[in-house]
Design a protein around this motif. Structure first.
Motif, mmCIF file in Angstrom:
data_model
loop_
_atom_site.group_PDB
_atom_site.id
_atom_site.type_symbol
_atom_site.label_atom_id
_atom_site.label_comp_id
_atom_site.label_asym_id
_atom_site.label_seq_id
_atom_site.Cartn_x
_atom_site.Cartn_y
_atom_site.Cartn_z
ATOM 1 N N PHE A 93 0.860 -1.485 -0.011
ATOM 2 C CA PHE A 93 0.020 -0.172 -0.052
ATOM 3 C C PHE A 93 0.872 1.297 -0.129
ATOM 4 O O PHE A 93 2.031 1.171 0.619
ATOM 5 C CB PHE A 93 -0.953 0.239 1.172
ATOM 6 N N TYR A 94 0.385 2.295 -0.718
ATOM 7 C CA TYR A 94 1.072 3.502 -0.641
ATOM 8 C C TYR A 94 0.153 4.592 -0.454
ATOM 9 O O TYR A 94 -0.914 4.549 -0.892
ATOM 10 C CB TYR A 94 1.772 3.651 -1.993
ATOM 11 N N PRO A 95 0.824 5.834 -0.152
ATOM 12 C CA PRO A 95 -0.143 7.116 0.070
ATOM 13 C C PRO A 95 -0.381 7.687 -1.285
ATOM 14 O O PRO A 95 0.355 7.842 -2.084
ATOM 15 C CB PRO A 95 0.622 7.899 0.940
ATOM 16 N N VAL A 96 -1.596 8.316 -1.390
ATOM 17 C CA VAL A 96 -2.114 9.425 -2.405
ATOM 18 C C VAL A 96 -2.340 10.725 -1.691
ATOM 19 O O VAL A 96 -3.354 10.685 -1.181
ATOM 20 C CB VAL A 96 -3.144 8.645 -3.080
ATOM 21 N N TYR A 97 -1.464 11.593 -2.013
ATOM 22 C CA TYR A 97 -1.749 12.836 -1.265
ATOM 23 C C TYR A 97 -2.561 13.835 -2.033
ATOM 24 O O TYR A 97 -3.159 14.764 -1.392
ATOM 25 C CB TYR A 97 -0.399 13.548 -1.105
ATOM 26 N N GLY A 98 -2.876 13.875 -3.385
ATOM 27 C CA GLY A 98 -3.220 14.895 -4.223
ATOM 28 C C GLY A 98 -4.603 14.869 -4.464
ATOM 29 O O GLY A 98 -5.375 15.576 -5.152
ATOM 30 N N GLU A 99 -5.402 13.824 -3.501
ATOM 31 C CA GLU A 99 -7.048 13.635 -4.048
ATOM 32 C C GLU A 99 -7.593 13.858 -2.739
ATOM 33 O O GLU A 99 -7.468 13.032 -1.765
ATOM 34 C CB GLU A 99 -7.099 12.155 -4.376
ATOM 35 N N GLY A 100 -8.295 15.067 -2.682
ATOM 36 C CA GLY A 100 -9.157 15.269 -1.101
ATOM 37 C C GLY A 100 -8.031 15.309 0.178
ATOM 38 O O GLY A 100 -7.014 15.910 -0.175
ATOM 39 N N GLU A 101 -8.280 14.356 1.017
ATOM 40 C CA GLU A 101 -7.555 14.503 2.415
ATOM 41 C C GLU A 101 -6.216 13.728 1.892
ATOM 42 O O GLU A 101 -5.400 13.737 3.049
ATOM 43 C CB GLU A 101 -8.519 14.130 3.454
ATOM 44 N N GLY A 102 -6.281 12.528 1.182
ATOM 45 C CA GLY A 102 -5.197 11.870 1.115
ATOM 46 C C GLY A 102 -5.859 10.490 1.920
ATOM 47 O O GLY A 102 -6.547 10.128 2.597
ATOM 48 N N PHE A 103 -5.143 9.545 0.993
ATOM 49 C CA PHE A 103 -5.777 8.063 1.603
ATOM 50 C C PHE A 103 -4.575 6.981 0.776
ATOM 51 O O PHE A 103 -3.457 7.515 0.416
ATOM 52 C CB PHE A 103 -6.641 7.530 0.881
ATOM 53 N N CYS A 104 -4.715 5.506 1.226
ATOM 54 C CA CYS A 104 -3.571 4.853 0.919
ATOM 55 C C CYS A 104 -4.522 3.945 -0.008
ATOM 56 O O CYS A 104 -5.536 3.486 0.055
ATOM 57 C CB CYS A 104 -3.027 3.818 2.236
ATOM 58 N N THR A 105 -3.732 3.331 -0.998
ATOM 59 C CA THR A 105 -4.256 2.340 -1.726
ATOM 60 C C THR A 105 -3.104 1.178 -2.108
ATOM 61 O O THR A 105 -1.980 1.443 -2.155
ATOM 62 C CB THR A 105 -4.531 2.920 -3.016
ATOM 63 N N HIS A 117 1.343 7.610 7.272
ATOM 64 C CA HIS A 117 1.164 8.744 6.344
ATOM 65 C C HIS A 117 0.110 9.787 6.860
ATOM 66 O O HIS A 117 0.232 10.911 6.369
ATOM 67 C CB HIS A 117 0.999 8.377 4.837
ATOM 68 N N PHE A 118 -1.076 9.408 7.495
ATOM 69 C CA PHE A 118 -2.123 10.381 7.568
ATOM 70 C C PHE A 118 -2.727 10.119 9.066
ATOM 71 O O PHE A 118 -3.863 10.598 9.269
ATOM 72 C CB PHE A 118 -3.122 10.166 6.608
ATOM 73 N N SER A 119 -1.736 10.170 9.834
ATOM 74 C CA SER A 119 -2.210 9.856 11.512
ATOM 75 C C SER A 119 -2.629 11.516 11.942
ATOM 76 O O SER A 119 -3.372 11.442 12.807
ATOM 77 C CB SER A 119 -1.130 9.374 12.339
#
Length: 144
Positions: A25-37, A65-67
């Motif tokens: 899984f890796y972080p995606v920062y540029g979409e909304g608040e950010g998530f992992c996928t 990444h999003f704590s």
């Protein structure tokens, strides 16, 4: 190293395990608040995962990444997201059958750990609850 057939890299080699999913899984920062996928990087405008810190699980990635997200958006995007008040049965050795609030650690939380685990000699004078959810609602409803 660069002359090797399969030179080592800083980022792990990821492979597809089923149609459209990766083993990390890796972080995606540029979409909304950010998530992992674990979707292919090209689904999110990336050409590869080189240089991106990956995690073995979605929860580990969200925590890493999003704590900082107060909304817990990253966790909410999981297929089976954790809940704020999971169902708890206190039947294992070392746990109590009631829940009580602990105010002196961070923002506070409810637990069924033995009182000594949190610096208490007993639960005398402390309001207890039958369930974790009841305790959280009674003592920490302002944290929602």
């Amino acid at each position: 190293f660069s002359q090797m057939a399969n030179p080592p890299t800083q980022a792990p080699t990821v492979t597809a395990t089923e149609a459209g999913t990766l083993t990390v899984f890796y972080p995606v920062y540029g979409e909304g608040e950010g998530f992992c996928t674990n979707e292919p990087p090209t689904d999110h405008g990336l050409s590869s995962l080189n240089g991106i810190v990956t995690s073995a699980t979605n929860a580990e990635c969200c925590t890493k990444h999003f704590s900082w997200q107060k909304s817990a958006f990253c966790f909410s995007q999981m297929a089976n997201p954790p809940t704020q008040a999971p169902t708890v049965t206190a039947t294992e050795a070392g746990t109590m059958t009631v829940f009580y609030p602990v105010y002196n650690e961070g923002e506070g939380f409810c637990t069924n750990d033995p009182p000594a685990d949190h610096g208490l000699s007993s639960l005398n004078g402390i309001s207890t609850s039958a369930t974790h959810a009841e305790c959280c609602n009674k003592h920490f409803s302002w944290q929602k």
